[in-house]
Design an enzyme around this catalytic site. Structure first.
Site, PDB file in Angstrom:
ATOM      1  N   CYS A 178      43.191  28.692  39.799  1.00  0.00           N
ATOM      2  CA  CYS A 178      42.261  27.881  39.003  1.00  0.00           C
ATOM      3  C   CYS A 178      42.844  26.508  38.707  1.00  0.00           C
ATOM      4  CB  CYS A 178      41.917  28.604  37.709  1.00  0.00           C
ATOM      5  SG  CYS A 178      43.380  29.077  36.779  1.00  0.00           S
ATOM      6  N   GLU A 196      38.145  31.352  29.907  1.00  0.00           N
ATOM      7  CA  GLU A 196      39.147  30.704  30.768  1.00  0.00           C
ATOM      8  C   GLU A 196      38.475  30.484  32.115  1.00  0.00           C
ATOM      9  OE1 GLU A 196      42.230  29.712  30.064  1.00  0.00           O
ATOM     10  OE2 GLU A 196      42.266  30.455  28.014  1.00  0.00           O
TER      11      GLU A 196
HETATM   12  P1  NAD Z   1      33.813  36.066  38.501  1.00  0.00           P
HETATM   13  O1  NAD Z   1      33.181  35.339  37.424  1.00  0.00           O
HETATM   14  O2  NAD Z   1      33.036  36.415  39.707  1.00  0.00           O
HETATM   15  O3  NAD Z   1      34.437  37.449  37.991  1.00  0.00           O
HETATM   16  C1  NAD Z   1      35.298  37.558  36.896  1.00  0.00           C
HETATM   17  C2  NAD Z   1      35.031  38.849  36.167  1.00  0.00           C
HETATM   18  O4  NAD Z   1      33.694  38.870  35.744  1.00  0.00           O
HETATM   19  C3  NAD Z   1      35.232  40.115  37.005  1.00  0.00           C
HETATM   20  O5  NAD Z   1      35.935  41.060  36.245  1.00  0.00           O
HETATM   21  C4  NAD Z   1      33.834  40.574  37.312  1.00  0.00           C
HETATM   22  O6  NAD Z   1      33.720  41.975  37.428  1.00  0.00           O
HETATM   23  C5  NAD Z   1      33.057  40.081  36.129  1.00  0.00           C
HETATM   24  N1  NAD Z   1      31.678  39.755  36.461  1.00  0.00           N
HETATM   25  C6  NAD Z   1      31.208  39.256  37.623  1.00  0.00           C
HETATM   26  N2  NAD Z   1      29.877  39.041  37.536  1.00  0.00           N
HETATM   27  C7  NAD Z   1      29.520  39.408  36.289  1.00  0.00           C
HETATM   28  C8  NAD Z   1      28.271  39.416  35.581  1.00  0.00           C
HETATM   29  N3  NAD Z   1      27.149  38.997  36.150  1.00  0.00           N
HETATM   30  N4  NAD Z   1      28.267  39.841  34.303  1.00  0.00           N
HETATM   31  C9  NAD Z   1      29.401  40.256  33.714  1.00  0.00           C
HETATM   32  N5  NAD Z   1      30.592  40.282  34.333  1.00  0.00           N
HETATM   33  C10 NAD Z   1      30.661  39.859  35.605  1.00  0.00           C
HETATM   34  O7  NAD Z   1      35.010  35.141  38.804  1.00  0.00           O
HETATM   35  P2  NAD Z   1      35.981  35.257  39.943  1.00  0.00           P
HETATM   36  O8  NAD Z   1      35.339  34.927  41.259  1.00  0.00           O
HETATM   37  O9  NAD Z   1      36.630  36.570  39.791  1.00  0.00           O
HETATM   38  O10 NAD Z   1      36.988  34.082  39.547  1.00  0.00           O
HETATM   39  C11 NAD Z   1      36.873  32.770  40.073  1.00  0.00           C
HETATM   40  C12 NAD Z   1      36.723  31.727  38.999  1.00  0.00           C
HETATM   41  O11 NAD Z   1      37.590  32.007  37.929  1.00  0.00           O
HETATM   42  C13 NAD Z   1      37.097  30.338  39.469  1.00  0.00           C
HETATM   43  O12 NAD Z   1      36.183  29.413  38.943  1.00  0.00           O
HETATM   44  C14 NAD Z   1      38.466  30.099  38.853  1.00  0.00           C
HETATM   45  O13 NAD Z   1      38.777  28.749  38.645  1.00  0.00           O
HETATM   46  C15 NAD Z   1      38.324  30.842  37.571  1.00  0.00           C
HETATM   47  N6  NAD Z   1      39.629  31.249  37.071  1.00  0.00           N
HETATM   48  C16 NAD Z   1      40.062  30.710  35.908  1.00  0.00           C
HETATM   49  C17 NAD Z   1      41.313  31.037  35.429  1.00  0.00           C
HETATM   50  C18 NAD Z   1      41.816  30.474  34.137  1.00  0.00           C
HETATM   51  O14 NAD Z   1      42.812  30.988  33.650  1.00  0.00           O
HETATM   52  N7  NAD Z   1      41.202  29.462  33.564  1.00  0.00           N
HETATM   53  C19 NAD Z   1      42.117  31.929  36.130  1.00  0.00           C
HETATM   54  C20 NAD Z   1      41.628  32.466  37.314  1.00  0.00           C
HETATM   55  C21 NAD Z   1      40.382  32.129  37.773  1.00  0.00           C
END
Ligand code: NAD
Length: 473
Positions: free
Chosen positions: A244, A210
């Site tokens: 998002c 997502e």
């Molecule tokens: P992120 O990718 O930084 O983090 C999300 C999750 O991934 C966290 O739990 C984090 O601990 C983990 N994570 C971070 N780096 C990692 C790595 N290198 N390896 C494994 N896990 C890791 O994302 P964010 O900043 O938390 O979210 C922002 C993005 O998410 C935006 O692009 C937004 O559009 C998208 N988003 C999508 C939805 C949807 O439902 N489609 C909903 C909310 C946010």
């Protein structure tokens, strides 16, 4: 403290015991999750205020009620969803039982993002429970207060044998991902999604991703500009733009832009008063790092700020901001904004707007504002996106009947309502054969001959409207 491996092992043992399979177990856990929300509403609201200064109104709608409604919808429908679906048959299989059975996958991993930190963990969890799985939850470490609340409350309400919360940031998650899961459900950025897929590939684990991207909003033709501005401003600046599915940028003609700017200003004043920073109804940016990224984007932009632009580092505040006169190559158009900055890109025609969208990655959501249904249909039919909503923003994701998910770079797979149940289920193809109709069955055996081949082809060819469906073999 238990290691990752020990937690996973514990859940695998529980899953193999079959405890999660009966309808009654699933319903009890779903009802317990509903009690978690009902009993702890005040604490949840305080927690979300700590993480994102989320106004109560927004938190209730987008974190508590959306999950509670998913729960109620799932509880009401689960028994039906669990029933096998019978499929069309041909003459050769006419007396057999041919059906699809939904079975749980096993131990699934749910990784959440920080912007709706409760919803993005609990909504997928509903699907995982409904489908009869065990689940490990990995909330975002960035929304620390919610991460801590979830790790405190989940073991108090759900079966500890079957569900666990694991805390940690990127490095811990990378270690966690070295283990084998039966499904990974990830919400977050595209960059991290690539490493999630790589880790999943090692074990051939299926993934749901997502993700995000830049969601365009086309405003074109006749419409009530003031009403459109209100809906647009609400969708864009809800959660301080950190959604998002928030409209990322507007595509409209210069005439429309000139009517929109005063209407947006009026809507903002109506919503947040003359001093947005003092409004209790406007959120904040999640961390200093995210605040820096957004203010740097604003500094780098060559566009002209026509609304807002005020920022305060101490409060992690960025005013609702509208930017015009920017090039396609502007910093604000390079990446998903994910904050309260709204660029307006002008186009000369609807055709040009459609081509602007189609030259870019497929967005998670696409919005069109117009009174002209022809405009709406044209954009709908000539573009692709995860979801589509006309004359509003965000609200399409609140209906559990509609699948929520991306396409192309905005994600793969979907959830909400029955779609969540399907995501966390294996659809097992079952054929329970009878010993009857042996003469047709025996047509396939050697020695092969033209006559038998002819009869077999006739018995197995898809026939229009035969047995109620067009059946194939
Ligand atoms: P992120 O990718 O930084 O983090 C999300 C999750 O991934 C966290 O739990 C984090 O601990 C983990 N994570 C971070 N780096 C990692 C790595 N290198 N390896 C494994 N896990 C890791 O994302 P964010 O900043 O938390 O979210 C922002 C993005 O998410 C935006 O692009 C937004 O559009 C998208 N988003 C999508 C939805 C949807 O439902 N489609 C909903 C909310 C946010």
């Amino acid at each position: 403290m238990e290691s990752h491996k020990e937690v996973i092992k514990r859940l695998q043992v529980a899953f193999r015991s079959g405890v999660t399979v009966p309808l009654q177990f699933r319903l009890t856990q779903l009802e317990a999750l509903l009690s978690l929300l009902e009993d702890n509403e005040t604490q949840i609201l305080e927690t979300l205020r700590k993480d994102l200064a989320k106004p109560k109104f927004e938190a209730v709608l987008s974190e508590i009620d959306i999950v509670a409604n998913e729960l109620r919808y799932t509880i009401c429908n689960l028994q039906d969803w669990m029933q096998p679906s019978y499929v069309g048959k041909n003459l050769a299989t006419k007396l057999d039982d041919c059906f699809v059975r939904r079975e749980p996958l096993g131990v699934v991993l749910i990784i959440g993002a920080w912007n709706y930190p409760l919803q993005l963990i609990l909504a997928p969890l509903i699907g995982a429970i409904a489908a009869g799985n065990c689940a490990i939850l990995k909330p975002s470490e960035i929304s620390q207060a919610t991460e801590s609340l979830l790790s405190d409350l989940i073991p108090k309400y759900l079966s500890q044998e079957c569900f666990a919360v694991i805390r940690g940031g990127a490095e811990d998650t990378k270690l966690l991902l070295q283990n084998r899961f039966d499904h990974i459900f990830y919400t977050g950025s595209k960059v991290v999604a690539r490493s999630i897929m790589q880790a999943a590939a090692v074990h051939l684990t299926p993934v749901t991703l997502e993700l995000g991207g830049k969601c365009p909003c086309v405003i074109y033709g006749e419409l009530d500009v003031k009403a459109a501005a209100k809906r647009l401003v609400w969708a864009k600046f809800f959660n301080a733009g950190q959604s998002c599915v928030a409209p990322d940028y507007i595509l409209c003609t210069t005439e429309m832009r000139d009517m929109l700017i005063p209407a947006i200003t009026e809507a903002l004043e109506g919503f947040y008063g003359p001093h947005v920073q003092q409004s209790p109804d406007y959120g904040r940016i999640v961390t200093d790092r995210h605040w820096n990224r957004l203010t740097e984007l604003l500094e780098k932009s060559k566009g002209k700020v026509v609304v807002g632009g005020d920022c305060s580092r101490e409060e992690k505040f960025i005013a609702p901001t509208v930017v015009v006169d920017l090039q396609e190559s502007d910093a604000l158009m390079e990446e998903e904004i994910f904050g309260p900055i709204l660029p307006i890109i002008t186009v000369e025609s609807l055709e040009q707007g459609i081509s602007f969208i189609n030259q870019r990655e497929k967005p998670l959501a696409l919005y069109v504002f117009s009174d002209n249904s022809q405009v709406v249909t044209t954009v709908l039919e000539r573009t692709s996106s995860g979801g589509f909503c006309s004359n509003d923003g965000i609200v399409h994701m609140t209906l559990p009947g509609l699948p929520f998910g991306g396409v192309g770079e905005s994600g793969m797979g979907c959830y909400h309502g029955r779609w969540s149940f399907e995501t966390f289920s294996h659809r097992r193809a079952c054929m329970l054969r009878t010993w009857k109709l042996e003469r047709i069955s025996a047509l396939r055996y050697p020695p092969y001959g033209e006559t038998n081949l002819g009869w077999l082809r006739w018995a197995t060819t898809a026939k229009k409207k035969s047995w109620g469906v067009c059946s194939v073999m």
